[in-house]
Scaffold this motif. Sequence first.
Motif, PDB file in Angstrom:
ATOM      1  N   SER A  53      17.374  -1.542 -31.338  1.00 40.59           N
ATOM      2  CA  SER A  53      17.757  -2.675 -30.490  1.00 40.59           C
ATOM      3  C   SER A  53      18.929  -2.249 -29.610  1.00 40.59           C
ATOM      4  O   SER A  53      19.584  -1.246 -29.888  1.00 40.59           O
ATOM      5  N   THR A  60      19.787  -4.136 -34.700  1.00 43.19           N
ATOM      6  CA  THR A  60      19.269  -2.875 -35.213  1.00 43.19           C
ATOM      7  C   THR A  60      19.402  -2.816 -36.723  1.00 43.19           C
ATOM      8  O   THR A  60      18.482  -2.398 -37.441  1.00 43.19           O
ATOM      9  N   TYR A  78      20.374 -11.641 -34.842  1.00 42.20           N
ATOM     10  CA  TYR A  78      19.994 -11.068 -33.556  1.00 42.20           C
ATOM     11  C   TYR A  78      21.129 -11.042 -32.542  1.00 42.20           C
ATOM     12  O   TYR A  78      20.935 -10.666 -31.392  1.00 42.20           O
ATOM     13  N   HIS A 130      18.376   1.723 -25.803  1.00 41.34           N
ATOM     14  CA  HIS A 130      17.726   1.592 -27.115  1.00 41.34           C
ATOM     15  C   HIS A 130      16.928   2.808 -27.561  1.00 41.34           C
ATOM     16  O   HIS A 130      16.430   2.823 -28.690  1.00 41.34           O
ATOM     17  N   VAL A 151      11.062  -4.539 -27.305  1.00 42.50           N
ATOM     18  CA  VAL A 151      12.503  -4.625 -27.527  1.00 42.50           C
ATOM     19  C   VAL A 151      13.004  -5.857 -26.793  1.00 42.50           C
ATOM     20  O   VAL A 151      12.679  -6.059 -25.624  1.00 42.50           O
ATOM     21  N   TYR A 162      16.506  -8.462 -26.085  1.00 37.45           N
ATOM     22  CA  TYR A 162      17.926  -8.795 -26.204  1.00 37.45           C
ATOM     23  C   TYR A 162      17.995 -10.314 -26.299  1.00 37.45           C
ATOM     24  O   TYR A 162      17.834 -11.018 -25.323  1.00 37.45           O
TER      25      TYR A 162
END
Length: 590
Positions: A67, A73, A89, A307, A374, A376
């Motif tokens: 991440s 991560t 998160y 990432h 991936v 965010y």
Amino acid sequence: MNRAITLLLSGALAVMAVGQEKPNIILVMTDDQGYGDLACHGNPILKTPELDKLHAESVRFTDFHVSPFCTPTRAALMTGNHPGVTGAYRTSSGRTMMHPDEKTIANLFADAGYVTGMVGKWHLGDNAPHRPQDRGFQSVLWHRCGGIGQASDYWGNDYFDDTYERATSDNKQGVFEKFEGCCTDVWFRESIRFVETYKDRPFFLYLALNAPHGPYHVPLKWAKPYQGNKQVPNPNFYGMIANIDHNMGILRRRLDELDLAENTILIFMTDNGTSAGGKFKGLDSEALVGYNAGMRGKKSSVYDGGHRVPFFIHWPKGGLSGGKDIGTIAAHIDVLPTLADLCDVPVSEGYDLDGVSLKPLLKGQPLERKHHVVQYHGGAHGKAMPPGPLAFSTVMTERWRLVNSDGQYLFDIEADPAQRNDVASEHPEVVERLRALYDPFWERVSPRLTPVRIDLGNPDQNPTVLCSQDWQMEKGNPPWNFGAIRKLPKVTGPWLVNVKRAGRYRITLRQWPEEADKPVVAVRAKVEIAGQERETSVEPGSKGVSFELDLPAGSTELVTYLFDKQGKAGGAYFTDVKLLTAQQEDAPQP
């Protein structure tokens, strides 16, 4: 000797011998070190001879993704699930903790008879039931929060001669111990001590370094070779990596001395893209100064530089040595199922994995992975959840990257690894195909982007010490580091809590952590919880303001206020909540 005893001893030795055949695992993860922050990946200035040696002797995944920043991560690594599924998160605002129903890699290996240890940075919750000792780790030495010097860390820690918490599965409350030396040296020293202690049993060790995360503090001897070089954006950052490299050599030599190296699965990886290995224009540019392995983006970017990270795996007895590159897409969510597969540890019920085992690739067999996503999920200046599907995400295949940041872009990563040329208009069918691949991901993740609560009255942690970094705030970050909490409180927010046991509680509001031994600068204090409000004046020189309330069991919110002479209020940065007397449960009816 009695024949029964002889048979018993023979059987025990046979079991022990079988147990010793199980591979040990040491998973080393550094913090904020990018793909380009290694000499073996082409960095022309940084010297990393020990990691270069490990690289040369390992199987390397060259398209490995995590991440874009710390907590997610770690959550994915621990569970094999997408970070949004775990509930952890973001890096603060009460969103660093995993849902209690998430089981971890430590649970898995502990249940399989391994001794499980964790050293260093956790960043998945400071309070029960979210600490590493609550999550399957039997031996723990750690610093709280997301970095040394952040708000919930032991007051005064600064990377040198610090105080960390030691806990075990038998003493989850934990005790603080003071250590001599630089934090990285301490983490490796204590990891070696763990290995020496459990060398005759199969063990799983998670060595999660806080370096080279800022603040960039390191003994001068490590940074000095990089000082004065205009191509080095931050000499201390490079020095921290050099220190890690030196310690990796010490660890590997000790494994050799203990005859453990052949049957130890040793993994080296990092948690996101570089934070200080280059100078960038914003998050998504190429490096203007420094080296980023030809990638665009840094930590917190959804471009590859944010990432794509190193991943080396070395296990001589299992045939994983000699140097080999694997270019298939792999990710942090694959680590748990891969290690379970390599160690013949069955993944039982309760593990709803998003990742897949990479064992076929490691054994030279094909493994088809069509895509990976991936995302965010919000940040310091974002919302708790993306404003809609595809926001701040990358949908990737081995050839393509569909990047959604300040717009939507398609990159042919094989022809354009620096992601300079948007080819979306030339391949509209690829854009649509990748967009469709995102939908199942969002359906999986979005229902789990829900609040996670901290326990009050949990017997494994009583009292509970709450910190402002876990206030649930929709925009911005709450006060989260030593610098922020030195200022008078101006904002407040709720802690989302779960009262485990009904009873009488003492709630103590503080401006400083108790170990700081400093007075509250306020004239009045107020607390709100479970539909109750209490307010009182603050005695001059008081270091904490206490209220006693009867609380029912269940979910609620805790909000605190410290008022100055002008009547302006902010929250208590630290609040201790202690169960004094539990309410007796009703006796069963005859």
